[in-house]
Design a protein around this motif. Structure first.
Motif, PDB file in Angstrom:
ATOM      1  N   SER A  25      46.357  36.472  48.475  1.00 19.20           N
ATOM      2  CA  SER A  25      45.477  35.903  47.460  1.00 19.20           C
ATOM      3  C   SER A  25      44.062  36.400  47.693  1.00 19.20           C
ATOM      4  O   SER A  25      43.679  36.745  48.828  1.00 19.20           O
ATOM      5  CB  SER A  25      45.503  34.373  47.488  1.00 19.20           C
ATOM      6  N   GLN A  26      43.272  36.431  46.648  1.00 19.91           N
ATOM      7  CA  GLN A  26      41.872  36.842  46.780  1.00 19.91           C
ATOM      8  C   GLN A  26      41.091  35.857  47.648  1.00 19.91           C
ATOM      9  O   GLN A  26      40.219  36.263  48.423  1.00 19.91           O
ATOM     10  CB  GLN A  26      41.224  36.965  45.401  1.00 19.91           C
ATOM     11  N   ASP A  27      41.408  34.575  47.526  1.00 23.37           N
ATOM     12  CA  ASP A  27      40.711  33.575  48.342  1.00 23.37           C
ATOM     13  C   ASP A  27      40.980  33.806  49.832  1.00 23.37           C
ATOM     14  O   ASP A  27      40.073  33.714  50.659  1.00 23.37           O
ATOM     15  CB  ASP A  27      41.144  32.160  47.942  1.00 23.37           C
ATOM     16  N   ARG A  36      36.987  40.337  48.023  1.00 17.00           N
ATOM     17  CA  ARG A  36      37.978  39.748  47.129  1.00 17.00           C
ATOM     18  C   ARG A  36      39.002  40.782  46.645  1.00 17.00           C
ATOM     19  O   ARG A  36      40.007  40.425  46.043  1.00 17.00           O
ATOM     20  CB  ARG A  36      37.298  39.080  45.924  1.00 17.00           C
ATOM     21  N   GLN A  37      38.738  42.042  46.906  1.00 19.95           N
ATOM     22  CA  GLN A  37      39.683  43.110  46.572  1.00 19.95           C
ATOM     23  C   GLN A  37      39.619  44.187  47.634  1.00 19.95           C
ATOM     24  O   GLN A  37      38.538  44.509  48.128  1.00 19.95           O
ATOM     25  CB  GLN A  37      39.330  43.761  45.222  1.00 19.95           C
ATOM     26  N   LYS A  57      53.393  40.364  43.933  1.00 19.74           N
ATOM     27  CA  LYS A  57      52.431  39.265  44.104  1.00 19.74           C
ATOM     28  C   LYS A  57      51.023  39.809  44.295  1.00 19.74           C
ATOM     29  O   LYS A  57      50.054  39.265  43.754  1.00 19.74           O
ATOM     30  CB  LYS A  57      52.815  38.412  45.314  1.00 19.74           C
ATOM     31  N   ALA A  58      50.914  40.881  45.071  1.00 23.56           N
ATOM     32  CA  ALA A  58      49.601  41.484  45.299  1.00 23.56           C
ATOM     33  C   ALA A  58      49.000  41.982  43.987  1.00 23.56           C
ATOM     34  O   ALA A  58      47.811  41.789  43.724  1.00 23.56           O
ATOM     35  CB  ALA A  58      49.719  42.625  46.304  1.00 23.56           C
ATOM     36  N   ASN A  60      49.784  40.937  40.878  1.00 26.14           N
ATOM     37  CA  ASN A  60      49.480  39.790  40.021  1.00 26.14           C
ATOM     38  C   ASN A  60      48.288  38.981  40.515  1.00 26.14           C
ATOM     39  O   ASN A  60      47.632  38.301  39.727  1.00 26.14           O
ATOM     40  CB  ASN A  60      50.712  38.879  39.903  1.00 26.14           C
ATOM     41  N   SER A  61      48.010  39.065  41.822  1.00 24.28           N
ATOM     42  CA  SER A  61      46.852  38.371  42.387  1.00 24.28           C
ATOM     43  C   SER A  61      45.587  39.226  42.349  1.00 24.28           C
ATOM     44  O   SER A  61      44.557  38.815  42.868  1.00 24.28           O
ATOM     45  CB  SER A  61      47.142  37.959  43.841  1.00 24.28           C
ATOM     46  N   ASN A  62      45.700  40.414  41.752  1.00 25.44           N
ATOM     47  CA  ASN A  62      44.552  41.307  41.611  1.00 25.44           C
ATOM     48  C   ASN A  62      43.920  41.620  42.966  1.00 25.44           C
ATOM     49  O   ASN A  62      42.701  41.623  43.118  1.00 25.44           O
ATOM     50  CB  ASN A  62      43.506  40.686  40.666  1.00 25.44           C
ATOM     51  N   MET A  63      44.780  41.920  43.937  1.00 24.34           N
ATOM     52  CA  MET A  63      44.331  42.111  45.313  1.00 24.34           C
ATOM     53  C   MET A  63      43.654  43.459  45.551  1.00 24.34           C
ATOM     54  O   MET A  63      42.942  43.622  46.543  1.00 24.34           O
ATOM     55  CB  MET A  63      45.527  42.000  46.265  1.00 24.34           C
TER      56      MET A  63
END
Length: 250
Positions: A25-27, A36-37, A57-58, A60-63
């Motif tokens: 997750s970015q958080d 954040r990325q 997941k990565a 979709n989480s905009n990692m």
């Protein structure tokens, strides 16, 4: 089978399956690394099928700013082809590389795709060198990179890239699964179901194979040996677990 055997397997599994983030997750990325990325996120061939789910997941989480899958054909390819064919019988798997298969998987399951595929590499070493060549050829500069590999090989993948990139690069590890074992009715088993997971004896053999490779001596892959990877520090706890397990499974 003893409690010491179970502990040894779990210690080696955690050591080999390096994770610098608890979740994708970015958080979590911001909490651990202050960003954040990442510039690049990479899924490597060699991972079991659940690795593609984690890679999705990565995405979709905009990692990451750029997403890549790396992997040609090797000893794990036939297993991956069979797994994907079981889930998506309509997908053509013959003569396709692991990068192509993983990309096909996330396309069919999630409607996602990687930005780049590298389809020539066949081992951890040229996974990294071919990845770095592709980044250079595409003009993609990076300061941070997220590596996603099978848990048995994640620590080694980290050691390979550290051999080739400057020390100021931010290398973030996320093994594609965490596997632990337990004793149930005097039978060794995984504590949870993992998609595409290795048979237990094979998993143990993979773990046992990693420690000699990671050991920085004349027989290992480190600078004092074959020179394939950067130095890896192996804690006494891990060394003792390896010895325990090697005695149990000679």
């Amino acid at each position: 089978m003893t409690d010491r055997t179970i502990d040894a397997i779990n210690i080696l599994s955690k050591f080999c399956g390096k994770r610098d983030l608890d979740v994708l997750s970015q958080d979590e990325l911001e909490k651990e690394f202050g960003i954040r990325q990442v510039d690049v996120a990479v899924l490597f061939g060699g991972s079991i099928l659940c690795g593609a789910d984690e890679f999705a997941k990565a995405i979709n989480s905009n990692m990451a700013k750029t997403y890549m899958i790396v992997g040609g054909e090797g000893h794990t390819t036939s297993t991956l082809r069979n797994r994907i064919l079981q889930m998506f019988p309509e997908v053509v798997v013959e003569n396709r590389t692991e990068a192509e298969l993983f990309d096909e998987y996330i396309r069919n399951k999630y409607g996602l795709k990687a930005d780049y595929l590298e389809c020539e590499s066949t081992n951890c070493g040229n996974n990294i060198t071919n990845l770095l060549d592709l980044l250079k050829n595409e003009g993609i500069e990076f300061q941070s990179i997220l590596l996603m590999q099978d848990a048995t090989m994640q620590n080694r993948m980290d050691a390979v890239i550290r051999k080739y990139v400057d020390a100021d690069k931010q290398i973030i590890n996320f093994a594609t699964y965490t596997a632990q074992v337990q004793n149930r009715d005097n039978r060794l088993e995984y504590t949870k179901e993992i998609l595409g997971m290795w048979k237990l004896e094979h998993f143990i053999s993979l773990l046992l194979g990693e420690i000699p490779r990671l050991t920085d001596d004349e027989n290992g892959y480190g600078p004092k040996g074959k020179g394939y990877i950067a130095h890896v520090e192996i804690p006494e706890l891990v060394r003792n677990a390896f010895n325990e397990l090697a005695n149990e499974y000679p």
